[in-house]
Design an enzyme around this catalytic site. Structure first.
Site, PDB file in Angstrom:
ATOM      1  N   ASP A  27      34.878   8.191 -26.058  1.00  0.00           N
ATOM      2  CA  ASP A  27      33.611   8.886 -25.845  1.00  0.00           C
ATOM      3  C   ASP A  27      33.877  10.082 -24.939  1.00  0.00           C
ATOM      4  O   ASP A  27      34.690  10.021 -24.018  1.00  0.00           O
ATOM      5  CB  ASP A  27      32.535   7.961 -25.266  1.00  0.00           C
ATOM      6  CG  ASP A  27      32.926   7.313 -23.957  1.00  0.00           C
ATOM      7  OD1 ASP A  27      32.651   7.904 -22.890  1.00  0.00           O
ATOM      8  OD2 ASP A  27      33.496   6.203 -23.979  1.00  0.00           O
ATOM      9  N   ASP A 116      22.678   5.525 -22.826  1.00  0.00           N
ATOM     10  CA  ASP A 116      23.556   5.294 -21.679  1.00  0.00           C
ATOM     11  C   ASP A 116      22.670   5.065 -20.468  1.00  0.00           C
ATOM     12  O   ASP A 116      22.095   6.002 -19.912  1.00  0.00           O
ATOM     13  CB  ASP A 116      24.460   6.522 -21.503  1.00  0.00           C
ATOM     14  CG  ASP A 116      25.350   6.444 -20.272  1.00  0.00           C
ATOM     15  OD1 ASP A 116      25.266   5.453 -19.520  1.00  0.00           O
ATOM     16  OD2 ASP A 116      26.125   7.393 -20.041  1.00  0.00           O
ATOM     17  N   GLU A 118      22.648   3.313 -16.751  1.00  0.00           N
ATOM     18  CA  GLU A 118      23.606   2.815 -15.764  1.00  0.00           C
ATOM     19  C   GLU A 118      23.249   3.333 -14.394  1.00  0.00           C
ATOM     20  O   GLU A 118      22.110   3.720 -14.123  1.00  0.00           O
ATOM     21  CB  GLU A 118      25.020   3.254 -16.163  1.00  0.00           C
ATOM     22  CG  GLU A 118      25.118   4.768 -16.392  1.00  0.00           C
ATOM     23  CD  GLU A 118      26.536   5.279 -16.467  1.00  0.00           C
ATOM     24  OE1 GLU A 118      27.223   5.185 -15.432  1.00  0.00           O
ATOM     25  OE2 GLU A 118      26.943   5.783 -17.538  1.00  0.00           O
TER      26      GLU A 118
END
Length: 224
Positions: A27, A116, A118
């Site tokens: 990624d 994503d 986090e």
């Protein structure tokens, strides 16, 4: 991802000898603006996730070139969105992601978009949200994305963050594939609700640009 995962684990350069036969991926984001995709493909990489957006005011300047380059090299590819639950609703950020590269099509080479979610890079670890509010935010993003594409987004996270900031919610395990980040020789304990990971980000360095990932299956499964 755009910001390093804040784990107190050392990256293991040769952590996964027993899983090398599984499809390998990477990624990337604007931190890797000039990727030699032919070399990446020749190195055995099968798929890539590319950062597209963040919040509702950032589109990666590298996304378009990276996406086109990966496509031309014959890689399976998809976009990901870095969440900022403190700035706007999940639905608003899903719409922004969809409008700037996060879409999905049944062409056999496009991965569902990834959320994503986090550690906050610039403030409260949980973005000032309670666990129940965080779960609602993720559901809003996920449902908006699924309504537009027919596919639930992949969820990228760590077990530590998920446990801390969602109360270890099990609400997504039957709908959203899991992309777990853990830099170790095994994935260890997964967040509640998931029986297995679909993708595993196992290192933040390697012989290819960006982070190193594995798909939990075979090439046919990755295509499906």
């Amino acid at each position: 991802m755009k910001y390093p995962i804040l784990l107190a684990l050392t990256t293991l350069a040769s952590a996964l000898p027993q899983k090398r036969a599984t499809p390998q991926g990477i990624d990337v984001s604007s931190y890797q603006p000039n990727v030699d995709w032919t070399t990446v493909k020749n190195n055995g990489i099968s798929f890539v996730y590319i950062k597209a957006t963040e919040g509702t005011d950032y589109v990666s300047p590298s996304f378009s070139n990276q996406y086109i380059g990966a496509t031309n090299a014959g890689l399976i590819r998809g976009g990901y969105h870095f969440a900022h639950p403190d700035l706007s609703s999940g639905a608003t950020q899903a719409d922004y992601f969809l409008a700037h590269g996060g879409g999905w099509s049944a062409d056999g080479i496009t991965l569902p978009g990834a959320l994503d979610i986090e550690y906050n890079p610039s403030g409260s670890e949980c973005y000032g949200l309670t666990a129940s509010s965080m779960v609602s935010w993720i559901q809003s993003f996920s449902n908006t994305y699924e309504a537009a594409t027919g596919r639930y987004p992949i969820i990228y996270t760590t077990t530590d963050w998920w446990t801390t900031c969602t109360g270890n919610s099990a609400a997504f395990g039957t709908t959203n594939p899991l992309w777990i980040a853990i830099y170790s020789s095994s994935v260890g304990t997964l967040p509640a609700g998931w029986q297995y990971e679909t993708f595993w980000q196992y290192a933040d360095t390697g012989s290819n640009p960006g982070d190193a990932d594995l798909f939990n299956g075979d090439a046919a499964g990755l295509s499906r």
